[in-house]
Design an enzyme around this catalytic site. Structure first.
Site, PDB file in Angstrom:
ATOM      1  N   GLU A 106      34.520  61.575   5.893  1.00 35.13           N
ATOM      2  CA  GLU A 106      34.373  60.441   6.810  1.00 35.13           C
ATOM      3  C   GLU A 106      32.807  60.438   7.187  1.00 35.13           C
ATOM      4  OE1 GLU A 106      38.273  59.858   9.402  1.00 35.13           O
ATOM      5  OE2 GLU A 106      36.964  61.452   9.909  1.00 35.13           O
ATOM      6  N   CYS A 119      26.056  59.166  10.437  1.00 34.24           N
ATOM      7  CA  CYS A 119      26.472  60.521  10.398  1.00 34.24           C
ATOM      8  C   CYS A 119      27.066  60.653   9.139  1.00 34.24           C
ATOM      9  CB  CYS A 119      27.127  60.756  11.660  1.00 34.24           C
ATOM     10  SG  CYS A 119      28.072  62.279  11.755  1.00 34.24           S
ATOM     11  N   CYS A 126      35.991  72.136   5.757  1.00 41.03           N
ATOM     12  CA  CYS A 126      34.842  73.263   6.203  1.00 41.03           C
ATOM     13  C   CYS A 126      35.210  74.523   5.788  1.00 41.03           C
ATOM     14  CB  CYS A 126      34.465  73.109   7.636  1.00 41.03           C
ATOM     15  SG  CYS A 126      32.853  73.929   8.152  1.00 41.03           S
ATOM     16  N   CYS A 130      35.456  76.866  13.820  1.00 39.86           N
ATOM     17  CA  CYS A 130      35.147  76.875  15.091  1.00 39.86           C
ATOM     18  C   CYS A 130      36.444  76.319  15.845  1.00 39.86           C
ATOM     19  CB  CYS A 130      34.032  75.849  15.318  1.00 39.86           C
ATOM     20  SG  CYS A 130      32.606  76.370  14.196  1.00 39.86           S
ATOM     21  N   CYS A 133      36.797  72.186  16.865  1.00 37.65           N
ATOM     22  CA  CYS A 133      36.519  71.368  15.953  1.00 37.65           C
ATOM     23  C   CYS A 133      37.567  70.957  15.080  1.00 37.65           C
ATOM     24  CB  CYS A 133      35.423  71.849  15.183  1.00 37.65           C
ATOM     25  SG  CYS A 133      34.766  70.817  13.776  1.00 37.65           S
ATOM     26  N   GLY A 182      31.829  69.354   7.668  1.00 39.01           N
ATOM     27  CA  GLY A 182      31.382  70.341   6.665  1.00 39.01           C
ATOM     28  C   GLY A 182      30.070  70.942   7.441  1.00 39.01           C
ATOM     29  N   GLU A 183      29.688  72.183   6.477  1.00 42.52           N
ATOM     30  CA  GLU A 183      28.406  73.070   7.195  1.00 42.52           C
ATOM     31  C   GLU A 183      27.401  72.677   6.018  1.00 42.52           C
ATOM     32  OE1 GLU A 183      26.815  74.873   9.794  1.00 42.52           O
ATOM     33  OE2 GLU A 183      25.423  74.681   8.019  1.00 42.52           O
ATOM     34  N   SER A 214      22.318  69.382  11.165  1.00 38.10           N
ATOM     35  CA  SER A 214      22.991  70.159  12.356  1.00 38.10           C
ATOM     36  C   SER A 214      23.717  71.439  11.800  1.00 38.10           C
ATOM     37  CB  SER A 214      23.997  69.386  13.086  1.00 38.10           C
ATOM     38  OG  SER A 214      24.938  70.074  13.927  1.00 38.10           O
ATOM     39  N   SER A 236      24.377  74.389  16.458  1.00 39.28           N
ATOM     40  CA  SER A 236      25.493  74.172  17.418  1.00 39.28           C
ATOM     41  C   SER A 236      25.511  75.435  18.112  1.00 39.28           C
ATOM     42  CB  SER A 236      26.794  73.994  16.403  1.00 39.28           C
ATOM     43  OG  SER A 236      26.493  72.645  15.820  1.00 39.28           O
ATOM     44  N   LEU A 237      24.961  75.462  19.255  1.00 41.77           N
ATOM     45  CA  LEU A 237      24.927  76.837  19.996  1.00 41.77           C
ATOM     46  C   LEU A 237      26.127  77.278  20.849  1.00 41.77           C
ATOM     47  CD1 LEU A 237      22.804  79.223  20.321  1.00 41.77           C
ATOM     48  CD2 LEU A 237      21.851  77.597  22.663  1.00 41.77           C
ATOM     49  N   HIS A 238      26.325  76.331  21.659  1.00 40.61           N
ATOM     50  CA  HIS A 238      27.680  76.233  22.368  1.00 40.61           C
ATOM     51  C   HIS A 238      28.091  77.502  23.279  1.00 40.61           C
ATOM     52  CE1 HIS A 238      28.196  72.709  20.146  1.00 40.61           C
ATOM     53  NE2 HIS A 238      28.879  73.365  18.771  1.00 40.61           N
ATOM     54  N   ASN A 313      35.112  66.603  22.852  1.00 38.98           N
ATOM     55  CA  ASN A 313      35.938  65.404  22.286  1.00 38.98           C
ATOM     56  C   ASN A 313      37.473  66.090  21.951  1.00 38.98           C
ATOM     57  OD1 ASN A 313      34.233  62.915  22.669  1.00 38.98           O
ATOM     58  ND2 ASN A 313      32.893  64.257  21.152  1.00 38.98           N
ATOM     59  N   CYS A 356      31.765  63.092  17.691  1.00 36.66           N
ATOM     60  CA  CYS A 356      31.331  64.298  17.504  1.00 36.66           C
ATOM     61  C   CYS A 356      32.914  65.341  17.327  1.00 36.66           C
ATOM     62  CB  CYS A 356      30.483  65.011  18.378  1.00 36.66           C
ATOM     63  SG  CYS A 356      29.120  65.060  17.486  1.00 36.66           S
TER      64      CYS A 356
HETATM   65  N1  SAH Z   1      28.716  72.056  10.754  1.00 41.36           N
HETATM   66  C1  SAH Z   1      27.839  71.323  11.550  1.00 41.36           C
HETATM   67  C2  SAH Z   1      27.898  70.022  11.549  1.00 41.36           C
HETATM   68  C3  SAH Z   1      28.816  69.247  12.040  1.00 41.36           C
HETATM   69  S1  SAH Z   1      29.715  69.065  13.559  1.00 41.36           S
HETATM   70  C4  SAH Z   1      27.676  72.007  12.796  1.00 41.36           C
HETATM   71  O1  SAH Z   1      28.679  72.649  13.212  1.00 41.36           O
HETATM   72  O2  SAH Z   1      26.488  71.985  13.395  1.00 41.36           O
HETATM   73  C5  SAH Z   1      28.579  68.383  14.560  1.00 41.36           C
HETATM   74  C6  SAH Z   1      28.710  68.860  16.055  1.00 41.36           C
HETATM   75  O3  SAH Z   1      29.821  68.506  16.868  1.00 41.36           O
HETATM   76  C7  SAH Z   1      28.299  70.185  16.062  1.00 41.36           C
HETATM   77  O4  SAH Z   1      27.609  70.619  17.247  1.00 41.36           O
HETATM   78  C8  SAH Z   1      29.587  70.763  16.451  1.00 41.36           C
HETATM   79  O5  SAH Z   1      29.708  71.930  17.197  1.00 41.36           O
HETATM   80  C9  SAH Z   1      30.133  69.748  17.538  1.00 41.36           C
HETATM   81  N2  SAH Z   1      31.578  69.625  17.691  1.00 41.36           N
HETATM   82  C10 SAH Z   1      32.693  69.901  17.051  1.00 41.36           C
HETATM   83  N3  SAH Z   1      33.797  69.827  17.655  1.00 41.36           N
HETATM   84  C11 SAH Z   1      33.603  69.106  18.736  1.00 41.36           C
HETATM   85  C12 SAH Z   1      34.372  68.465  19.573  1.00 41.36           C
HETATM   86  N4  SAH Z   1      35.637  68.566  19.461  1.00 41.36           N
HETATM   87  N5  SAH Z   1      33.649  67.884  20.569  1.00 41.36           N
HETATM   88  C13 SAH Z   1      32.405  67.932  20.809  1.00 41.36           C
HETATM   89  N6  SAH Z   1      31.638  68.233  19.823  1.00 41.36           N
HETATM   90  C14 SAH Z   1      32.016  68.903  18.780  1.00 41.36           C
HETATM   91 FE1  SF4 Z   2      32.555  73.511  10.557  1.00 35.52          FE
HETATM   92 FE2  SF4 Z   2      30.570  72.656  12.176  1.00 35.52          FE
HETATM   93 FE3  SF4 Z   2      33.239  72.192  12.663  1.00 35.52          FE
HETATM   94 FE4  SF4 Z   2      32.196  74.333  12.835  1.00 35.52          FE
HETATM   95  S1  SF4 Z   2      31.880  72.557  14.097  1.00 35.52           S
HETATM   96  S2  SF4 Z   2      34.087  74.113  11.932  1.00 35.52           S
HETATM   97  S3  SF4 Z   2      31.042  74.662  11.197  1.00 35.52           S
HETATM   98  S4  SF4 Z   2      32.051  71.321  10.801  1.00 35.52           S
END
Ligand code: SAH
Ligand code: SF4
Length: 387
Positions: A106, A119, A126, A130, A133, A182-183, A214, A236-238, A313, A356
């Protein structure tokens, strides 16, 4: 990249012609020289493909008629196709992009007043998982090729008719974020080839300051990203501590926070004028207390950075919830008082699952066991139907 490796999959599988989209400038030149043309033809073709957005050799009017007729025998200018397009009530637009092997990923356009970011995805699925996600619930099917990555942006430009490349002030599709599926740092070579094509001044011309990559924190590739591409970095620190982060992002067990923070300090080009973005998804009861905020402030000291607080989200089947608005505000306030920029990102395109972390194509790679099971089921239902 050798020509064979560059042979792309964005046109029919039986087509043996080389796709010129996605070839680095050197590879494009080599392809034309091999075809018996002078190297300067590469410059002309580059202009037509990436500045003008031409899809057909017949439109390339400064090439001789003869050459225009000859090129399609060996080459194509192909983009992926659009399997589905949806536009949200907030004008966010999402494309389900289909590649020629049937796999899908997408891409999303997020418009602002007079500009906007596309984006793009770097992989189908992936490898990482996480927990918050949606993409993470989908197995990695494969890396995207340079053509498939550049192709997503070209499709977006097609969709808004933004060809030839407008001047900076006049473009809607002004920025690119690698925040789709994806990463990107697990597909670094293809991402790098794609971004170099996208950044070239005489083509698509989106500059490195308008591109953000990212990553979930693939430490060994972070330096290369800064040194070779010079794009903005988002991490993506979190979570502010290893225990919490490892629980929600398993990659943290491989590259823990100490190493990640060092990679950020060493990121080429990072400065107060060009800060690293820390993305922080707000998860109720997981990472959102005042103590987490204070730990975060401690963790990022010495890193020129800003935060992006992302309300979680939700997606079908998730067990997480988004933090309350008051909790998010308090979190932002603590960071702000410590001197950090920490805007709360407004979720966009939630109604079409384009926000996101919500991206997930319907292509799933089946394990051998699952495949056998499915085949057996299909054979069984065929038998039943025949009865
Ligand atoms: N794989 C890469 C880029 C794609 S994700 C990464 O992880 O950075 C883009 C962003 O969305 C990342 O910061 C990810 O952690 C965040 N993200 C993933 N799932 C989410 C969700 N359900 N709600 C909000 N942000 C989310
Ligand atoms: Fe992959 Fe980024 Fe989602 Fe983690 S947040 S599963 S690295 S797409």
């Amino acid at each position: 990249m050798g020509l064979d490796a560059a042979m792309d999959s964005t046109f029919s599988t039986s087509d043996t012609r080389t796709n010129l989209v996605g070839l680095s400038r050197e590879a494009l030149t080599a392809a034309l020289v091999e075809f018996g043309e002078k190297p300067f033809r590469a410059k002309q073709l580059w202009h037509w493909i990436y500045h003008r957005g031409a899809k057909d050799f017949a439109d390339m009017t400064d090439l001789s008629k003869e050459l225009r007729a000859k090129l399609p025998e060996h080459f194509v200018v192909a983009r992926p196709t659009i399997a589905r397009e949806q536009t949200s009530t907030d004008k966010t637009r999402k494309w389900l992009v289909e590649f020629n092997d049937g796999q899908k990923a997408e891409a999303v356009f997020i418009p602002e007043e007079d500009r906007g970011a596309v984006c793009v995805s770097s992989q189908v699925g992936c490898t990482l998982t996480c927990r918050f996600c949606h993409t993470g619930t989908q197995r990695l099917v494969r890396n995207l090729t340079p053509a498939e990555i550049v192709g997503q942006f070209m499709l977006a430009r097609d969709s808004y008719g933004e060809w030839p490349t407008p001047t900076d002030e006049r473009r809607m599709l002004s920025n690119i974020v690698l925040m789709g599926m994806g990463e990107p740092l697990y597909n670094f070579d293809n991402v790098a080839t794609a971004l170099k094509i996208i950044m070239a001044d005489d083509g698509i011309a989106v500059g490195k300051r308008r591109i953000t990559l990212s990553t979930s924190g693939v430490v060994p590739e972070i330096h290369r990203c800064g040194a070779e591409l010079g794009v903005n970095l988002a991490i993506s620190l979190h979570a502010p501590d290893d225990d919490t982060r490892s629980m929600i992002m398993p990659i943290n067990k491989k590259y823990p926070l100490k190493e990640l923070m060092q990679a950020c300090r060493d990121y080429p080009g990072a400065s107060n004028a060009r800060r690293i973005t820390f993305e922080y998804v707000m998860l109720k009861g997981i990472n959102d207390t005042p103590a987490h905020a204070r730990a975060l402030i401690k963790l990022v000291k010495d890193v020129p950075c800003k935060f992006n607080l992302i309300p979680f989200n939700p997606w079908p089947g998730t067990s997480y919830e988004c933090s309350d608005a008051a909790t998010i505000d308090a979190f932002a306030q603590t960071l702000w008082e410590a001197g950090f920029t920490a805007p709360v990102r407004t979720p966009r395109g939630r109604d079409i699952l384009a926000a996101c972390g919500q991206l997930k194509s319907d292509s799933e790679k089946l394990s051998v066991k699952e495949k056998r099971l499915r085949e057996a089921e299909e054979a069984w239902s065929e038998k039943e139907a025949a009865l």
